[in-house]
Design an enzyme around this catalytic site. Structure first.
Site, short mmCIF file in Angstrom:
data_model
loop_
_atom_site.label_atom_id
_atom_site.label_comp_id
_atom_site.label_asym_id
_atom_site.label_seq_id
_atom_site.Cartn_x
_atom_site.Cartn_y
_atom_site.Cartn_z
N ASN A 53 0.81 -1.21 0.00
CA ASN A 53 0.00 0.00 0.00
C ASN A 53 0.84 1.26 0.00
O ASN A 53 0.32 2.37 -0.16
CB ASN A 53 -0.94 0.01 1.22
CG ASN A 53 -0.18 -0.05 2.52
OD1 ASN A 53 0.63 -0.95 2.72
ND2 ASN A 53 -0.43 0.90 3.42
N THR A 54 2.16 1.10 0.17
CA THR A 54 3.02 2.28 0.23
C THR A 54 4.46 1.90 -0.14
O THR A 54 4.81 0.72 -0.22
CB THR A 54 2.99 2.91 1.64
OG1 THR A 54 3.70 4.15 1.63
CG2 THR A 54 3.64 1.98 2.66
N TYR A 205 16.39 -4.11 14.30
CA TYR A 205 16.11 -4.12 12.87
C TYR A 205 17.19 -4.91 12.12
O TYR A 205 16.88 -5.73 11.25
CB TYR A 205 16.04 -2.69 12.34
CG TYR A 205 15.77 -2.59 10.86
CD1 TYR A 205 14.54 -2.98 10.34
CD2 TYR A 205 16.74 -2.12 9.99
CE1 TYR A 205 14.29 -2.90 8.97
CE2 TYR A 205 16.50 -2.03 8.62
CZ TYR A 205 15.28 -2.42 8.12
OH TYR A 205 15.03 -2.34 6.77
#
Length: 321
Positions: A53-54, A205
């Site tokens: 979506n992005t 991360y």
């Protein structure tokens, strides 16, 4: 003499300016990286992209839609997903863009998504595990996993497991895992996998991106002879919503936009791994700028990869030989 002097006074600075612009353009081209040059068409193919979506996921979806694929946007926010789908339909003319809810921080959502896909789709030819979180404050998923590990690794691990039979039935098929160069700073700390003893958002991360690489290599071995390949990639340093949890990185990306890839530029290696004809039988590799490249020493540690596989299965309560 006067005309010559004036000409020199004008031309020399102009020449220096042009040389400077040429130099800057060279730097920008280097930052942008390679473009996927494949002209492969995907008519009749079904693609699932998480987080489409992005950002680079959306640009990957747009490109594969232009190639004629049926693209399933798998994302947590249905409203944003539908907005992205509408835009992609409008810019590509491809009406086969659908949105399905998927929250990678919740195994129930992953299982529901998988069940929906198996009911609706007869085949899956490409699965792109693109979604992720980056440098978020310490938090846990619905199942109690540290957020980076839970979303970036375990969520996609489970999703791939649940969709694998359909991928095998659709062979030749491809799995593409979006990792990062930052995996080189990661380690798999089995004695504190959930970062409960000590937590650093940046390192969390890194650890999760290393897990993506190890997962890719181990899965490739297990998929030999099935017609399904799996590869990982580094998209580059991209200015996208992924930076939203880091105020520092957001400021840097705004101040030094010139040195960040756009989402379209960042999507190129994902696209390459998904469609390039020369990768038909390539599996277990790691790519950057549409070319194979090396992974860290830890990323090549097969024993760590096997152990992470076993631990991941145990955490998720699945049996995956």
């Amino acid at each position: 003499m006067l005309i010559s002097a004036v000409g020199t006074a004008v031309i020399q600075p102009l020449g220096r300016q042009m040389a400077k612009c040429s130099h800057l353009w060279g730097i920008r081209r280097y930052v942008a990286g390679q473009t996927c040059r494949s002209n492969a068409k995907l008519h009749g193919k079904v693609v699932i992209i998480t987080g489409a979506n992005t950002g680079i996921g959306k640009e990957t979806a747009r490109d594969l839609a232009r190639r004629g694929a049926r693209v399933i946007i798998a994302c947590r926010d249905i409203v944003k997903g539908e907005a992205a789908a509408c835009e992609i339909r409008a810019t590509t003319g491809n009406e086969q863009i659908v949105v399905r809810k998927l929250d990678l921080a919740d195994t129930k959502s992953i299982k529901t998504f998988s069940e929906t896909i198996q009911q609706e789709e007869k085949q899956i030819h490409i699965l792109i595990n693109n979604a992720g979180v980056m440098m978020c404050p310490y938090s846990k998923t619905a199942d109690g996993f540290e957020m980076h590990l839970g979303v970036n690794h375990l969520g996609h691990f489970l999703l791939t497991f649940l969709l694998l039979d359909l991928l095998k039935q659709s062979a030749p098929a491809r799995i593409v895992n979006v990792s990062s160069l930052i995996h080189r700073f990661g380690t798999i700390k089995f004695n504190d996998l959930q970062s409960e003893k000590w937590y650093d958002s940046g390192l969390a991360y890194c650890h999760s991106k290393l897990a993506n690489v190890l997962f890719t290599r181990e899965l490739a071995k297990r998929l030999q002879g099935t017609g399904v390949t799996v590869n990982a990639l580094h998209p580059g340093t991209v200015a996208s919503e992924l930076l939203r949890h880091s105020s520092f990185m957001l400021v840097i990306s705004k101040l030094f936009t010139f040195f960040f890839k756009t989402p379209m530029e960042g999507a190129q290696t994902s696209i390459y791994c998904a469609v390039a004809e020369e990768l038909d039988s390539v599996s277990g590799k790691y790519f950057s700028n549409c070319s194979p490249t090396s992974v860290s020493r830890e990323g090549q540690n097969d024993e760590v990869g096997k152990k992470l596989w076993a631990v991941s299965c145990s955490l998720l309560g699945i049996h995956w030989d």
